[in-house]
Design an enzyme around this catalytic site. Structure first.
Site, mmCIF file in Angstrom:
data_model
loop_
_atom_site.group_PDB
_atom_site.id
_atom_site.type_symbol
_atom_site.label_atom_id
_atom_site.label_comp_id
_atom_site.label_asym_id
_atom_site.label_seq_id
_atom_site.Cartn_x
_atom_site.Cartn_y
_atom_site.Cartn_z
ATOM 1 N N GLY A 39 0.967 -3.442 -5.237
ATOM 2 C CA GLY A 39 0.886 -4.805 -4.710
ATOM 3 C C GLY A 39 1.663 -5.773 -5.583
ATOM 4 O O GLY A 39 2.561 -5.370 -6.328
ATOM 5 N N HIS A 45 10.370 -4.792 -4.536
ATOM 6 C CA HIS A 45 9.652 -4.010 -3.518
ATOM 7 C C HIS A 45 10.292 -4.213 -2.142
ATOM 8 O O HIS A 45 10.375 -3.288 -1.337
ATOM 9 C CB HIS A 45 8.188 -4.443 -3.453
#
Ligand code: PAF
Length: 269
Positions: A39, A45
């Site tokens: 996360g 990402h």
């Protein structure tokens, strides 16, 4: 985009994905790709997710802050958790399925007693500084491979040793997964993106640029001394290691209370 948190939900959603992937591709079998994260998603990402989206028929994102890979004095409790923003980014990147398990779902019998032995590759660099780190990483990656059953998996080159260890596990365990490395994403001034950058004060953010400068000096000269000379200009930053390994210049350093890592190819300057 479907978001699931339990194993049963994942099993059902993953089965649906196969059906959908099968009917969208020119081939009879579509590819499923996974991007595993803890996360606190950022543009690094995003690059993994966009690469996966471009490559495969269905993209699975996992979000799990894995306690096994944090040492007792490390930042597990304060590691940033930004689920709403993570899901918004995932949606924008066209993710099909998000698996965000709790610790109890991931490790239903408590922390696993059987863990992946990372072998001698874990005796150096990150493994030497963070005992148990690669046992924890490879164990959770192996479990997430089993749970999500991907054809391809995307990992950032920023964690270069991690990428190499995952490739070695896939090779040595004959896992039918194509591991694809994605280049590091940097800020315009060279700082490698990391979820931990948000711990840095403005002054530390400036000091942190020395990692990139030290690596660039090593790459330009082929000498570790040139990189250490860069580090010496910013004495507030404490070098953990700066070395040649895995075909790259690799470094880790403490900037205040934050430990950062980075690496570069020999030819980059
Ligand atoms: O690179 C990471 O974010 C983690 O080490 C990973 C691969 C998701 C395993 O927890």
């Amino acid at each position: 985009m479907k978001v699931v948190t339990t194993r049963d939900e994942l099993r059902a959603a993953r089965a649906e994905l196969s059906v959908r992937a099968d009917t969208t591709g020119a081939d009879t079998t579509g590819e499923v790709g996974v991007v595993m994260t803890m996360g606190a998603l950022h543009a690094g990402h995003e690059a993994l997710l966009r690469r996966a989206r471009a490559d495969v028929d269905a993209v699975v994102l996992t979000i799990f802050v894995n306690p096994l890979q944090f040492g007792p004095a490390e930042d597990f409790d304060r590691y940033p958790r930004t689920m709403e923003a993570d899901l918004a980014l995932a949606r924008a990147c066209g993710v099909d399925l998000v698996f965000a398990p709790t610790r109890e779902v991931m490790y239903p019998g408590g922390d696993p007693v059987v863990r992946v032995d990372p072998g001698p590759g874990a005796d150096v660099f990150e493994g030497a500084s963070r005992p148990g780190f690669f046992h924890g990483v490879l164990t959770v990656v192996n479990k997430l491979f089993a749970l999500t059953r991907p054809d391809a998996a995307y990992f950032g080159e920023k964690d270069y040793q991690q990428l190499s260890m995952i490739r070695a596990m896939v090779r040595d365990f004959d896992l039918p997964i194509d591991v694809r490395g994605v280049p590091t994403v940097r800020e315009p001034d060279g700082l490698a993106l990391s979820s931990r950058n948000r711990y840095l004060s403005p002054v530390e953010r400036e000091q942190a640029l020395v990692l990139h400068r030290a690596l660039a000096a090593c790459a330009a000269t082929g000498s570790v001394d040139a990189g250490m000379a860069e580090y010496a200009k910013v004495p507030e930053v404490k070098v953990d290691y700066l070395a040649w390994g895995e075909g790259r210049w690799l470094t880790a350093a403490w900037v205040g209370g934050t430990r950062l890592i980075d690496n570069t190819e020999a030819s980059n300057s």
